[in-house]
Design a protein around this motif. Sequence first.
Motif, PDB file in Angstrom:
ATOM      1  N   PHE A 371      15.335  13.580 -54.933  1.00 24.90           N
ATOM      2  CA  PHE A 371      15.165  14.407 -53.513  1.00 24.90           C
ATOM      3  C   PHE A 371      15.624  15.679 -54.199  1.00 24.90           C
ATOM      4  O   PHE A 371      16.779  16.540 -54.038  1.00 24.90           O
ATOM      5  N   THR A 372      14.841  16.772 -53.220  1.00 31.08           N
ATOM      6  CA  THR A 372      15.655  18.396 -52.123  1.00 31.08           C
ATOM      7  C   THR A 372      15.399  18.737 -50.969  1.00 31.08           C
ATOM      8  O   THR A 372      14.233  18.252 -50.235  1.00 31.08           O
ATOM      9  N   LYS A 373      16.751  18.797 -50.399  1.00 26.68           N
ATOM     10  CA  LYS A 373      16.254  19.560 -48.911  1.00 26.68           C
ATOM     11  C   LYS A 373      16.861  20.479 -49.460  1.00 26.68           C
ATOM     12  O   LYS A 373      17.516  20.748 -49.258  1.00 26.68           O
ATOM     13  N   PRO A 374      15.863  21.219 -48.915  1.00 27.43           N
ATOM     14  CA  PRO A 374      16.063  23.158 -48.615  1.00 27.43           C
ATOM     15  C   PRO A 374      16.637  23.013 -47.484  1.00 27.43           C
ATOM     16  O   PRO A 374      16.777  22.943 -46.013  1.00 27.43           O
ATOM     17  N   GLY A 375      17.671  24.277 -46.831  1.00 27.14           N
ATOM     18  CA  GLY A 375      17.992  24.334 -45.874  1.00 27.14           C
ATOM     19  C   GLY A 375      18.788  23.515 -45.623  1.00 27.14           C
ATOM     20  O   GLY A 375      18.935  23.136 -44.532  1.00 27.14           O
ATOM     21  N   ALA A 376      19.259  22.833 -45.894  1.00 26.13           N
ATOM     22  CA  ALA A 376      20.644  21.744 -45.832  1.00 26.13           C
ATOM     23  C   ALA A 376      21.681  22.074 -45.101  1.00 26.13           C
ATOM     24  O   ALA A 376      22.378  22.954 -46.004  1.00 26.13           O
ATOM     25  N   PHE A 377      22.252  21.854 -43.855  1.00 27.72           N
ATOM     26  CA  PHE A 377      23.628  22.223 -43.327  1.00 27.72           C
ATOM     27  C   PHE A 377      22.913  23.773 -42.807  1.00 27.72           C
ATOM     28  O   PHE A 377      22.999  24.616 -42.226  1.00 27.72           O
ATOM     29  N   LEU A 378      22.664  24.766 -43.848  1.00 30.26           N
ATOM     30  CA  LEU A 378      22.231  25.911 -43.822  1.00 30.26           C
ATOM     31  C   LEU A 378      20.807  26.451 -44.228  1.00 30.26           C
ATOM     32  O   LEU A 378      20.948  26.159 -45.017  1.00 30.26           O
ATOM     33  N   ARG A 380      21.126  28.868 -46.474  1.00 25.34           N
ATOM     34  CA  ARG A 380      21.150  29.501 -47.950  1.00 25.34           C
ATOM     35  C   ARG A 380      21.133  27.911 -48.869  1.00 25.34           C
ATOM     36  O   ARG A 380      21.985  27.862 -49.906  1.00 25.34           O
ATOM     37  N   ILE A 381      21.986  26.481 -48.237  1.00 19.05           N
ATOM     38  CA  ILE A 381      21.621  25.535 -48.356  1.00 19.05           C
ATOM     39  C   ILE A 381      20.632  24.785 -49.299  1.00 19.05           C
ATOM     40  O   ILE A 381      20.446  24.624 -48.648  1.00 19.05           O
ATOM     41  N   THR A 382      20.680  23.941 -50.871  1.00 19.08           N
ATOM     42  CA  THR A 382      20.329  23.255 -50.965  1.00 19.08           C
ATOM     43  C   THR A 382      20.832  22.269 -51.257  1.00 19.08           C
ATOM     44  O   THR A 382      21.938  22.839 -51.899  1.00 19.08           O
ATOM     45  N   TRP A 383      20.277  20.843 -50.845  1.00 16.76           N
ATOM     46  CA  TRP A 383      21.122  19.999 -51.570  1.00 16.76           C
ATOM     47  C   TRP A 383      19.865  19.430 -52.182  1.00 16.76           C
ATOM     48  O   TRP A 383      18.792  19.214 -52.003  1.00 16.76           O
ATOM     49  N   ASP A 384      19.949  18.908 -53.331  1.00 14.93           N
ATOM     50  CA  ASP A 384      19.867  17.961 -54.868  1.00 14.93           C
ATOM     51  C   ASP A 384      20.296  16.218 -55.163  1.00 14.93           C
ATOM     52  O   ASP A 384      21.683  16.582 -55.255  1.00 14.93           O
ATOM     53  N   ALA A 385      19.756  15.311 -54.634  1.00 17.65           N
ATOM     54  CA  ALA A 385      20.278  14.110 -55.043  1.00 17.65           C
ATOM     55  C   ALA A 385      19.504  13.342 -56.387  1.00 17.65           C
ATOM     56  O   ALA A 385      17.820  13.054 -55.484  1.00 17.65           O
ATOM     57  N   SER A 386      19.704  12.833 -57.269  1.00  9.18           N
ATOM     58  CA  SER A 386      18.695  12.265 -57.935  1.00  9.18           C
ATOM     59  C   SER A 386      19.437  10.733 -58.651  1.00  9.18           C
ATOM     60  O   SER A 386      20.696  10.840 -58.436  1.00  9.18           O
ATOM     61  N   LEU A 387      18.647   9.922 -58.885  1.00  6.59           N
ATOM     62  CA  LEU A 387      19.018   8.654 -59.936  1.00  6.59           C
ATOM     63  C   LEU A 387      18.254   8.633 -61.026  1.00  6.59           C
ATOM     64  O   LEU A 387      17.050   8.294 -60.720  1.00  6.59           O
ATOM     65  N   VAL A 388      18.668   8.630 -61.464  1.00  9.63           N
ATOM     66  CA  VAL A 388      18.156   8.816 -63.587  1.00  9.63           C
ATOM     67  C   VAL A 388      18.456   7.765 -64.031  1.00  9.63           C
ATOM     68  O   VAL A 388      19.572   7.312 -64.748  1.00  9.63           O
ATOM     69  N   ALA A 389      17.237   6.580 -64.926  1.00  9.87           N
ATOM     70  CA  ALA A 389      17.847   5.688 -65.697  1.00  9.87           C
ATOM     71  C   ALA A 389      16.692   6.248 -66.955  1.00  9.87           C
ATOM     72  O   ALA A 389      16.105   6.788 -66.827  1.00  9.87           O
ATOM     73  N   ALA A 404      23.307   8.616 -61.491  1.00  9.51           N
ATOM     74  CA  ALA A 404      23.427   9.770 -60.233  1.00  9.51           C
ATOM     75  C   ALA A 404      23.793  10.428 -59.725  1.00  9.51           C
ATOM     76  O   ALA A 404      25.204  11.183 -60.319  1.00  9.51           O
ATOM     77  N   LEU A 405      23.444  11.692 -58.845  1.00  5.88           N
ATOM     78  CA  LEU A 405      23.546  13.120 -59.342  1.00  5.88           C
ATOM     79  C   LEU A 405      23.498  13.550 -57.653  1.00  5.88           C
ATOM     80  O   LEU A 405      22.690  13.276 -56.872  1.00  5.88           O
ATOM     81  N   SER A 406      24.263  13.905 -57.256  1.00  7.97           N
ATOM     82  CA  SER A 406      24.755  14.786 -55.756  1.00  7.97           C
ATOM     83  C   SER A 406      24.868  16.226 -55.751  1.00  7.97           C
ATOM     84  O   SER A 406      26.403  16.286 -55.940  1.00  7.97           O
ATOM     85  N   LYS A 407      23.970  17.124 -55.594  1.00  6.21           N
ATOM     86  CA  LYS A 407      24.794  18.901 -55.737  1.00  6.21           C
ATOM     87  C   LYS A 407      24.140  19.531 -54.424  1.00  6.21           C
ATOM     88  O   LYS A 407      22.978  19.353 -54.075  1.00  6.21           O
ATOM     89  N   LEU A 408      25.336  20.590 -53.716  1.00  2.00           N
ATOM     90  CA  LEU A 408      25.022  21.116 -52.883  1.00  2.00           C
ATOM     91  C   LEU A 408      25.274  22.983 -54.265  1.00  2.00           C
ATOM     92  O   LEU A 408      26.053  22.922 -54.135  1.00  2.00           O
ATOM     93  N   SER A 409      23.466  23.648 -53.585  1.00  2.00           N
ATOM     94  CA  SER A 409      23.566  25.219 -54.216  1.00  2.00           C
ATOM     95  C   SER A 409      23.440  25.864 -53.118  1.00  2.00           C
ATOM     96  O   SER A 409      22.892  25.988 -51.950  1.00  2.00           O
ATOM     97  N   TYR A 410      24.342  26.842 -53.053  1.00  2.00           N
ATOM     98  CA  TYR A 410      24.612  28.016 -52.064  1.00  2.00           C
ATOM     99  C   TYR A 410      24.429  29.511 -52.402  1.00  2.00           C
ATOM    100  O   TYR A 410      24.450  29.778 -53.470  1.00  2.00           O
ATOM    101  N   GLU A 411      23.184  30.436 -52.264  1.00  2.00           N
ATOM    102  CA  GLU A 411      22.519  30.905 -52.368  1.00  2.00           C
ATOM    103  C   GLU A 411      23.287  32.071 -51.912  1.00  2.00           C
ATOM    104  O   GLU A 411      23.712  32.205 -50.751  1.00  2.00           O
TER     105      GLU A 411
END
Length: 637
Positions: A371-378, A380-389, A404-411
């Motif tokens: 899952f990817t959410k561009p423009g999360a909160f601001l 310039r922020i992108t939120w990525d979440a994943s669940l991988v087996a 399981a991973l949850s990550k925020l990226s800021y430009e």
Amino acid sequence: MPGPGRARALQRAAVAAFLAASALSWPGFVQSAHAFKIFGITLFGSDEEKEEVIDPVAYTASLSAPGADTALTERLETTATLVQDANAPVSGDLGLVVKAREDRERLVAVLYEEARYGGVVRITIAGTDLDRLPPTPSFDRSRPVPVSITIDPGPVFTLGAVHLKGDAAKLDPKTYGLVPGGQAGSVRLIQAGERIVRDLKAEGRPLARLVTRDVVADHATRTVDVTLKAESGPVADLGSVSVKGARAVSSDFIRRYSRLDDNQTYSPDQLKKAAERLRALSALSSVTIREADHLAPDGSLPLTIEVSEGKFRYFGVGASYSSLDGAGLNGYWGHRNLFGEAETLRIEGSVSGLGATTDYTSFDYKAGIYFTKPGAFLPRITWDASLVAKRETPDTYTANSLTALSKLSYELNDRDTVGAGFEVALSESEDAFGSNTYLTLSLPMTFERDARNNKLDPTDGFRLTAGVTPSYEALGGAVFSSFEGSASGYLGIGNSDRLVLAGHLAAGSVVGANSLKDIPTTRRFFAGGGGSVRGYAYQEISPYNDANEATGGRSYTVASLEARFKVNEKIGIVPFFDIGTVSTEIVPDFSDIRMGTGLGLRYATPFGPLRLDVALPLNRFDGGSRYGIYAGIGQAF
């Protein structure tokens, strides 16, 4: 798998179905009953439907350009559609005349581009000069109508006097290639005017325009005098931003994500980057940012973002095969606008190793939700979440993992991006240290500077990455941190970057934990394969214990050099050299260095180059891989 062994390569075999299916989605899978396409390339059949010509007129065409050199003659022949399309009839006698007139304009334009302002293009049809033909000509069609093109290229002109006027008077003509005695081709003069306007707009003046472009050719002196006058207009801020064409994607989100906020000084570069940013959203198929032709009453410049939305839902299947690893199948489903703000959801699964063995427990499996959410909160922020087996069964170990991973990226800016997240990984592995279970909590932190001019096929610039991942293995109590960094650089040489020199260097180290056994198998470093040292099997490069079992290492260093040479616009060849080492020490001791070399083939597509590399290990392991074949989309790095 961290480090250079992330991307599993296809080894020791030609890829039978990878290119044929790995990127196919259902819409457009079958292009037509007469043609088959992959990545926009017609593999067989024809994708062009022949149109029936009404009242067809056959003709022959010849082109003569005495006094022109070979290069100019070839360019004139390529420009003349009468010559290029001589085997295709035109529609009616008047259609032949129209085609000839259009050709004359194009040929004169070519002469002007070559600074031959005294050139003459003469075309005759059935022996009559083009300008002497009646309004409704009638030709003898008992045989193909003869068309003759004769070109006197004339002498090459040079620049004479150069005058910049109006708001361009403050500029230096030399900056724009306008030097008396220099080249005077029409394209150079047009581009000079465009660059002047662009530079004036870069001062924050959106209404800058070229009001005069006078070009006077003196045939006696064979010089061209040029006068360019520009009006810059006032400095203005960006004003209101409206959105047109958005239906399912939120207009407010598009406006916010563009980052074209009010009260910013106008900048054409900023508008360009905003358009590129929006085009990167898979929910939008096209983006155009239009500037108003006048300022608002408050002195700001209104903008309109025009968008077209693409298809939101998609799915596809893929397949691969190698004589070593057997067959592989994968499938995926995705949504590009899940909640109305270009959120993406992708569900995928794959299995590989089919046919290599009948034991299903030795197959590799993977299932993931992303899952990817561009423009999360601001914006310039992108939120990525994943669940991988995953279940991985390379020669060096067997591992089952759930991550399981949850990550925020800021430009930070257009080049620099920082990221931080939280990861939980549960894994069971069997390797050189026996059977072990790990529960690892991690805080991955990353930095990236991307200054490449193209992400799939760079010809200039560089890319730097750095990452640190503090981790705690809860079942054994081990505390450790992974450090990784990489640098890639590109240098284009020659016309159209026909030769590109590319280099890549990567290194990593794991600090902490009392022994290698305390570090999860999937967090140790291995090398070998398409993502690191080609010519060796996937993860083949590793320290080995006394029983000749691969243990993985605490550190690695790999480097690659490539010379990417374009044979033509579509085909390229790439000789390459890779080198790498993996060590049990925190810093590589370089006691075991492995090298590979080979030759690659590239085929250009709109999605990036298709890559096929064949590599040989220069100092292979006893009983190890003798060669490797790797396929993919995009350059190796």
